[in-house]
Design an enzyme around this catalytic site. Structure first.
Site, PDB file in Angstrom:
ATOM      1  N   GLU A  73      42.089  33.483  32.967  1.00 51.75           N
ATOM      2  CA  GLU A  73      43.256  33.149  34.409  1.00 51.75           C
ATOM      3  C   GLU A  73      42.626  33.076  35.336  1.00 51.75           C
ATOM      4  O   GLU A  73      41.182  33.172  35.677  1.00 51.75           O
ATOM      5  CB  GLU A  73      43.739  34.765  33.793  1.00 51.75           C
ATOM      6  CG  GLU A  73      42.951  35.813  34.087  1.00 51.75           C
ATOM      7  CD  GLU A  73      43.373  37.133  35.091  1.00 51.75           C
ATOM      8  OE1 GLU A  73      44.297  37.077  35.747  1.00 51.75           O
ATOM      9  OE2 GLU A  73      43.524  38.004  34.211  1.00 51.75           O
ATOM     10  N   LYS A  93      44.583  48.527  31.656  1.00 55.88           N
ATOM     11  CA  LYS A  93      43.526  49.218  32.806  1.00 55.88           C
ATOM     12  C   LYS A  93      43.789  50.741  33.008  1.00 55.88           C
ATOM     13  O   LYS A  93      45.145  51.095  32.498  1.00 55.88           O
ATOM     14  CB  LYS A  93      43.966  48.378  34.511  1.00 55.88           C
ATOM     15  CG  LYS A  93      43.735  47.324  34.253  1.00 55.88           C
ATOM     16  CD  LYS A  93      44.292  46.356  35.768  1.00 55.88           C
ATOM     17  CE  LYS A  93      43.868  45.044  35.801  1.00 55.88           C
ATOM     18  NZ  LYS A  93      45.500  44.109  35.276  1.00 55.88           N
TER      19      LYS A  93
END
Ligand code: PSU
Ligand code: MN
Length: 307
Positions: A32, A166
């Site tokens: 990405e 995260k």
């Protein structure tokens, strides 16, 4: 049947090395670009982008960094194009909803996990390596902030190798949403679900597999069962690079408070928090981030080889 390239008539441009590898059935790993434009500061963003590509190559696969440049979805960027992307000041963060909009206006954009999955699928790439998934944000019962990354796994058939979700997120709620949507979460070589900078989120992993071959077989069996959609492979950060949860938690709380006070919302939330954690850890979070991305690139290449 026409190839995706023809049906998309100029909207999808696959680089020569990536097209050659795909045609020859060689392993390809998608990468990405939001991590380059919004996830890391200059110059580590560009250095890491190159290092991740090199790591994929060293592991025997062809890297395909994905972004929108010059009015087309680009699958595989040259060194010069990576450099240009990393330098761009006004680059958009593109998720599922934004891809066509950036193409209409001819604007440059980096792709999030969700958008990269869409583009990888269009190109015929099955495996994608990133840092951490988007998920349910803390305070989501008020803000309704849930990353489009999660829903994308119901649509795009890609294996996404990440270091878990995260730690800035609400990880229990993220796992609940994934369970509700029926999205497999395979932790690699561990019973614990990792939390990006730390190896253990404090939560058990829904599923576990220990070999790239098993992950490839898992995808094949899903296909035989008629199950579409993507799979999350959660690969814990190497021990030497991890940051203890106890150290991070107060810093995350502080960054979240600052984000609220500054009225940060929408797409800006994740980049703001990553930048503040970087500052509050005096750069240590970035070292960990780089280590985990490289680690994910190796595993992704091994899975791609098995597929
Ligand atoms: N992993 C990283 N750094 C990042 C991201 C992932 O190590 O910056 C990006 C990914 O592109 C992911 C995005 O899709 O963060 C999530 O953004 P949001 O929470 O706005 O959906
Ligand atoms: Mn969001």
């Amino acid at each position: 049947m026409s190839t995706p390239k023809q049906t998309l008539s100029g909207l999808l441009k696959i680089s020569r090395p990536v097209a050659t590898a795909l045609a020859a059935g060689q392993p390809v790993v998608a990468l990405e670009s939001t991590i380059i434009t919004h996830g890391m500061p200059w110059p580590q963003n560009l250095e890491t982008a190159h290092a991740v590509e090199q790591t994929v190559m060293d592991a025997g696969a062809v890297p395909a960094t994905i972004a929108v440049l010059d009015g087309a979805i680009r699958i595989g960027l040259s060194a010069e194009e990576l450099d240009r992307l990393a330098h761009l000041k006004q680059v958009r963060k593109l998720s599922r909803a934004d891809l066509a909009h950036a193409l209409v206006l001819g604007e440059a954009g980096s792709t999030t996990v969700a958008a990269t999955m869409i583009c990888a699928q269009l190109a015929g790439i099955q495996v994608f390596a990133t840092g951490g998934l988007g998920g349910v944000h803390r305070g989501a019962t008020e803000s309704m902030d849930i990353s489009a990354d999660l829903g994308e796994f119901q649509k795009s058939e890609i294996v996404v190798v990440c270091a878990g979700a995260k730690a800035i997120l609400d990880i229990p709620k993220t796992l609940e949403v994934l369970e509700t949507l029926g999205i497999p979460v395979l932790s690699y070589g561990t019973d614990r679900f990792p939390a990006f900078w730390s190896r253990d989120s404090g939560l058990a992993s829904p599923l576990r597999l220990d070999h790239p071959q098993q992950i490839a077989d898992f995808m094949r069996i899903r296909k035989q069962l008629g199950q579409s959609g993507g799979v999350i492979v959660a690969n814990p950060v190497p021990e030497a690079a991890e940051i203890d949860k106890q150290i991070l938690e107060p810093l995350i709380s502080r960054a979240l408070k600052e984000a609220r006070a500054a009225g940060i919302g929408g797409k800006a939330v994740t980049p703001f928090l990553l930048q503040r954690i970087f500052e509050l850890t005096e750069g240590r979070s970035l070292e960990t981030n780089i280590a985990l991305v490289l680690n994910n690139a190796v595993l992704a290449a091994r899975i791609a080889a098995e597929l």
